[in-house]
Design an enzyme around this catalytic site. Structure first.
Site, PDB file in Angstrom:
ATOM      1  CB  SER A  88      -0.214  -8.088  -1.258  1.00 26.59           C
ATOM      2  OG  SER A  88      -0.997  -8.949  -0.459  1.00 26.59           O
TER       3      SER A  88
ATOM      4  CD  GLU B  83     -11.914   5.544   2.288  1.00 25.66           C
ATOM      5  OE1 GLU B  83     -11.919   6.746   1.951  1.00 25.66           O
ATOM      6  OE2 GLU B  83     -11.436   4.632   1.583  1.00 25.66           O
TER       7      GLU B  83
ATOM      8  CE  LYS C 256      -4.508  -1.440   1.680  1.00 21.09           C
ATOM      9  NZ  LYS C 256      -4.329  -2.873   2.048  1.00 21.09           N
TER      10      LYS C 256
HETATM   11  C1  PLP Z   1      -5.132  -3.950   1.572  1.00 19.20           C
HETATM   12  C2  PLP Z   1      -4.415  -5.191   1.264  1.00 19.20           C
HETATM   13  C3  PLP Z   1      -4.788  -6.031   0.185  1.00 19.20           C
HETATM   14  C4  PLP Z   1      -5.989  -5.763  -0.675  1.00 19.20           C
HETATM   15  O1  PLP Z   1      -5.956  -4.593  -1.395  1.00 19.20           O
HETATM   16  P1  PLP Z   1      -5.754  -4.552  -2.983  1.00 19.20           P
HETATM   17  O2  PLP Z   1      -6.074  -3.157  -3.328  1.00 19.20           O
HETATM   18  O3  PLP Z   1      -6.674  -5.551  -3.595  1.00 19.20           O
HETATM   19  O4  PLP Z   1      -4.331  -4.907  -3.240  1.00 19.20           O
HETATM   20  C5  PLP Z   1      -4.026  -7.158  -0.093  1.00 19.20           C
HETATM   21  N1  PLP Z   1      -2.959  -7.479   0.676  1.00 19.20           N
HETATM   22  C6  PLP Z   1      -2.566  -6.715   1.723  1.00 19.20           C
HETATM   23  C7  PLP Z   1      -1.377  -7.138   2.511  1.00 19.20           C
HETATM   24  C8  PLP Z   1      -3.285  -5.556   2.064  1.00 19.20           C
HETATM   25  O5  PLP Z   1      -2.888  -4.809   3.103  1.00 19.20           O
END
Ligand code: PLP
Length: 405
Positions: free
Chosen positions: A388, A123, A101
């Site tokens: 992610s 938000e 993010k």
């Molecule tokens: C917020 C988040 C997601 C989901 O958000 P996307 O916009 O779909 O990428 C996925 N993995 C992690 C670790 C997150 O914090």
């Protein structure tokens, strides 16, 4: 490369179009006042973010503050345990603050600075976007107001503490159900009232134009790095690329690097407890076309046509829609969307931890679970998974709900 009449050689020039549409999806479905604010951001994006000064500064920040490029790791033990397919992960868990993010939050905040804005507004539901944005605000010396439902504030105490330590102002929203939907409304209202001094920072490839495009472009660093690193490591492209899809930002970043390649691309949605409406958040798999939060996409609706209640074990994935570009790629067939449920996800969470020494975020464990299933099905080749984020934020919950497996 052409795919169903869409030319991917020139894809990023043509999608979205000048009104923010990916085919019929996207757009700017907001009040005239907010439309003015969105137009200002769009204009600034094309002049400022494409300038060499901005690009050079963002590159330096990515290297010196975020710790990019993040590596790709070969999951050798896990791959061997499943068969002949080789699994790899792009390590967004090693990005500063532990997830992807920050990639778009640093871009959005740098744009705010160049535009002369004093304050970032957003938000947050589970608090992950709030923490990433508060980090960016602290780095640039900007004020930061994070709107959060009272119910979520109680549930997410560690993230609320993080935001406050970073100097953000956490604004409690108490009306209605006091969760994410009310927080979105309150944040948009605050922004509409003060858009001359502030900028709204969306947490995924969702919302009105230009956000789906802008967040994708800031996240594309993931796919650009991953493609180059993978070819450098193995001498070839992966056969398949996999990422989890909530709003869709980590996946769009990853996929954008491979859309023009002969690579199978899979977006993984959360099936939660099962296929009944309310038990999952697989909006592209089970949803239909509709407008919410300022954009047209595929969404899960209740009997009244309103956004349906959704559920996933991963709080970062429980959103009743996904970005318009995903809806477009879904209909086109360029990306295949599929699901894994909570059980498969928790299994993958422990398997990756035990076999590779990497504790994934529960969101990311969805992609790992799907990559493992795909490996068994493919029999040979390679799969690159977007990891992610890291699982530190999830450990207490996992231990309490599932124990040690
Ligand atoms: C917020 C988040 C997601 C989901 O958000 P996307 O916009 O779909 O990428 C996925 N993995 C992690 C670790 C997150 O914090």
């Amino acid at each position: 490369m052409k795919f169903n009449n869409v030319d991917f050689d020139t894809y990023f020039k043509n999608y979205p179009d000048e009104n923010g549409f990916f085919g019929k999806y996207g757009g700017t479905y907001v009040t005239p006042e907010l439309k003015k604010a969105m137009d200002e951001i769009t204009e600034a994006y094309f002049t400022i973010c494409k300038s060499s000064k901005f690009i050079t500064e963002l590159r330096r920040i990515r290297r010196e503050f975020q710790g990019r490029p993040t590596p790709i790791s070969h999951l050798e033990r896990l791959s061997n345990s499943l068969g002949n397919v080789q699994l790899y992960v792009k390590r967004e868990d090693l990005n500063h603050t532990g997830a992807h993010k920050l990639n778009h939050c640093m871009g959005e905040a740098l744009l705010a600075k160049y535009m002369g804005k004093k304050k970032l507004i957003a938000e947050t539901g589970a608090g992950q976007h709030g923490v990433a944005l508060a980090t960016a605000a602290a780095y640039f010396g900007l004020e930061c107001d994070i709107y959060m439902g009272a119910v979520d504030i109680k549930k997410q105490a560690p993230n609320v503490a993080r935001m406050k330590i970073l100097g953000a102002n956490v604004v409690e929203v108490t009306h209605g159900l006091a969760t994410l939907k009310e927080a979105v409304d309150a944040a948009f209202a605050a922004y509409a009232a003060d858009y001359e001094n502030s900028i709204y920072c969306i947490g995924s490839v969702v919302g009105p134009h230009p956000f789906p495009m802008m967040v994708r472009d800031f996240q594309s660093v993931v796919g650009i790095e991953a493609r180059e690193q993978f070819v450098g490591m193995t001498g070839e492209l992966p056969d398949a690329v996999v990422a989890c899809v909530g709003g869709g930002s980590n996946s769009m970043g990853m996929f954008s690097g491979f859309l023009n390649d002969p690579v199978d691309i899979y977006g993984v949605e959360p099936l939660g407890r099962g296929t009944t409406l309310g038990d999952h958040a697989a909006s592209l798999t089970y949803g239909e076309e509709g407008i919410m939060h300022g954009f047209n996409s595929i969404m899960l609706k209740d009997a009244n046509g309103e956004p349906a209640p959704v559920y996933s074990v991963a709080s970062g994935l429980d959103y009743p829609s996904s970005g318009p570009e995903h809806a477009f790629l879904h209909d086109l067939g360029r990306v295949k969307y599929d699901v894994v449920d909570d059980e498969e996800t928790i299994d993958a969470f422990f398997t990756l931890s035990r076999m590779e020494g990497i504790i994934p975020a529960i969101e990311s464990a969805h992609a790992v679970a799907y990559g493992m299933k795909l490996a068994k099905k493919m029999g040979k080749g390679s799969v690159l998974i977007c990891l992610s984020g890291r699982g530190d934020k999830d450990m207490d919950y996992i231990i309490e709900k599932y124990g040690i497996r």
